[in-house]
Design a protein around this motif. Structure first.
Motif, mmCIF file in Angstrom:
data_model
loop_
_atom_site.group_PDB
_atom_site.id
_atom_site.type_symbol
_atom_site.label_atom_id
_atom_site.label_comp_id
_atom_site.label_asym_id
_atom_site.label_seq_id
_atom_site.Cartn_x
_atom_site.Cartn_y
_atom_site.Cartn_z
ATOM 1 N N TYR A 298 49.437 14.619 -30.350
ATOM 2 C CA TYR A 298 48.609 14.000 -31.385
ATOM 3 C C TYR A 298 48.404 14.959 -32.561
ATOM 4 O O TYR A 298 48.553 14.578 -33.726
ATOM 5 C CB TYR A 298 47.263 13.599 -30.785
ATOM 6 N N HIS B 93 51.960 16.095 -34.173
ATOM 7 C CA HIS B 93 52.725 14.996 -34.777
ATOM 8 C C HIS B 93 54.143 14.920 -34.214
ATOM 9 O O HIS B 93 55.126 14.826 -34.958
ATOM 10 C CB HIS B 93 52.780 15.150 -36.307
ATOM 11 N N ASN B 94 54.232 14.948 -32.884
ATOM 12 C CA ASN B 94 55.573 14.935 -32.274
ATOM 13 C C ASN B 94 55.549 14.284 -30.901
ATOM 14 O O ASN B 94 54.491 13.949 -30.358
ATOM 15 C CB ASN B 94 56.144 16.361 -32.201
ATOM 16 N N GLN C 209 57.816 15.563 -37.115
ATOM 17 C CA GLN C 209 57.389 15.143 -38.454
ATOM 18 C C GLN C 209 58.556 14.676 -39.310
ATOM 19 O O GLN C 209 58.381 13.857 -40.209
ATOM 20 C CB GLN C 209 56.632 16.287 -39.134
ATOM 21 N N VAL D 162 58.798 11.098 -39.438
ATOM 22 C CA VAL D 162 57.598 10.484 -40.019
ATOM 23 C C VAL D 162 56.584 10.148 -38.923
ATOM 24 O O VAL D 162 56.089 9.024 -38.815
ATOM 25 C CB VAL D 162 57.946 9.228 -40.858
ATOM 26 N N THR E 132 52.915 10.585 -37.441
ATOM 27 C CA THR E 132 51.561 10.934 -37.844
ATOM 28 C C THR E 132 50.608 10.568 -36.718
ATOM 29 O O THR E 132 50.390 9.385 -36.446
ATOM 30 C CB THR E 132 51.148 10.180 -39.135
ATOM 31 N N ASN E 133 50.091 11.569 -36.049
ATOM 32 C CA ASN E 133 49.149 11.376 -34.945
ATOM 33 C C ASN E 133 49.630 10.345 -33.927
ATOM 34 O O ASN E 133 48.962 9.328 -33.688
ATOM 35 C CB ASN E 133 47.774 10.969 -35.475
ATOM 36 N N MET F 115 51.164 4.965 -33.331
ATOM 37 C CA MET F 115 50.361 5.963 -34.038
ATOM 38 C C MET F 115 48.863 5.637 -33.953
ATOM 39 O O MET F 115 48.477 4.513 -33.624
ATOM 40 C CB MET F 115 50.771 6.022 -35.516
#
Length: 319
Positions: free
Chosen positions: A263, A266-267, A284, A287, A289-290, A307
């Motif tokens: 979280y 970002h992965n 990342q 793309v 995001t959390n 996400m």
């Protein structure tokens, strides 16, 4: 034979050979070929996911027209090939998503916020409702979702997994895991091992596909770490990597392989039992995001990522 008024009667029969059938039975060609056109469950070769590269294929919108709040998908379970059950915490619901058609095919409103879900035998599933301190059993038969019985818990329950007629349920307050029957009877509680607290925030758990099977536990306050326990609650191993920050969902995807959401980082990380390591397979650059939850479909070689508070799922397929 026939039977009339309590008496048995017999008929005399004569068998006459059919010349065409006789020639067929004597032939090397046989009567035809048998092809498997479909089966409910089959063993398929499982790839080493560390050797696979992933390409983003599509988005799936999981927000229904009647929903006023942004979706927050917190849990997922693979029901069958390309079909996933999702828990929408913000909209108090469970959704059935078809990966092939990229759509929500069924939706069930629940009496409270839903956190996590696991699939049970016989077309059943179990969903945790933390604020209601209960587990909602449900039917998925025929691709339609309907509520079954409820199992009352002692406090807020979060993660849930199923193995061999036992539900494993995690609790954040007074951090622990309870092994319970489908009738709600507590078999055992995992909280400490040799007097040491096993974990701080068991938000998610999964049963591995290894032999023997084990439990993996993750939670955001365990910052870089995923815990491995035996099914009787003994601490086995801690998997840690600084590239993993504030882990969320963890899911077993094949023998010796699990996926974990980072979280804070970002992965999505791949955990491999045989070397005890984790490696980033989505990050990342993809793309992210959390990411809050991750699922995997072995039949379609697809990873699905949800996400934090988002109406769309991202689908990645083997490149």
């Amino acid at each position: 034979m026939g039977k009339k008024a309590g008496l048995m009667t017999a008929r005399k029969l004569r068998f006459t050979k059919d010349s065409n059938t006789e020639r067929l039975l004597g032939s090397n060609m046989g009567m035809g070929t048998l092809d498997i056109v479909g089966e409910f469950r089959r063993e398929i070769p499982f790839p080493d996911l560390s050797t696979v590269t992933w390409k983003e294929e599509e988005y799936i919108n999981v927000r229904s027209s009647q929903e006023k709040k942004t979706c927050w998908i917190t849990g997922s379970a693979l029901l069958s090939t390309g079909l996933f059950l999702l828990t929408d915490y913000n909209n108090n619901s469970v959704k059935l998503v078809d990966l092939t058609y990229r759509t929500v095919t069924s939706r069930l409103q629940l009496p409270g916020r839903s956190w996590d879900v696991c699939v049970l035998p016989g077309g059943q599933a179990a969903v945790t409702l933390p604020n209601n301190s209960m587990i909602q059993l449900m039917s998925t038969t025929g691709g339609q979702l309907s509520c079954g019985k409820k199992i009352k818990m002692s406090s807020k329950c979060c993660g849930i997994a199923y193995y061999n007629n036992i539900l494993y349920v995690s609790f954040i307050s007074n951090p622990r895991i309870e092994a319970i029957t489908l009738d709600g009877h507590i078999i055992s509680t995992f909280q400490k091992d040799d007097g040491k607290q096993l974990f701080q925030s068991p938000h998610y758990l999964t049963v591995s596909a290894s032999s023997p099977p084990t439990l993996y536990v993750s939670g955001q306050y365990q910052i870089h770490t995923v815990h491995q326990l035996s099914l009787d609650g003994k601490a086995l191993r801690e998997y840690s990597d600084k590239k993993l920050e504030y882990p969320k969902s963890v899911v077993a995807v094949g023998p010796g392989q699990l996926l974990v959401c980072g979280y804070g980082s970002h992965n999505v990380m791949l955990l491999t039992e045989w070397d005890g390591k984790m490696a980033e397979i989505l990050g990342q650059k993809d793309v992210m995001t959390n990411p809050y939850y991750v699922s995997f479909c072995p039949h379609k070689l697809a990873i699905i990522v949800g996400m934090y508070k988002g109406d769309y799922l991202k689908v990645f397929k083997a490149n």
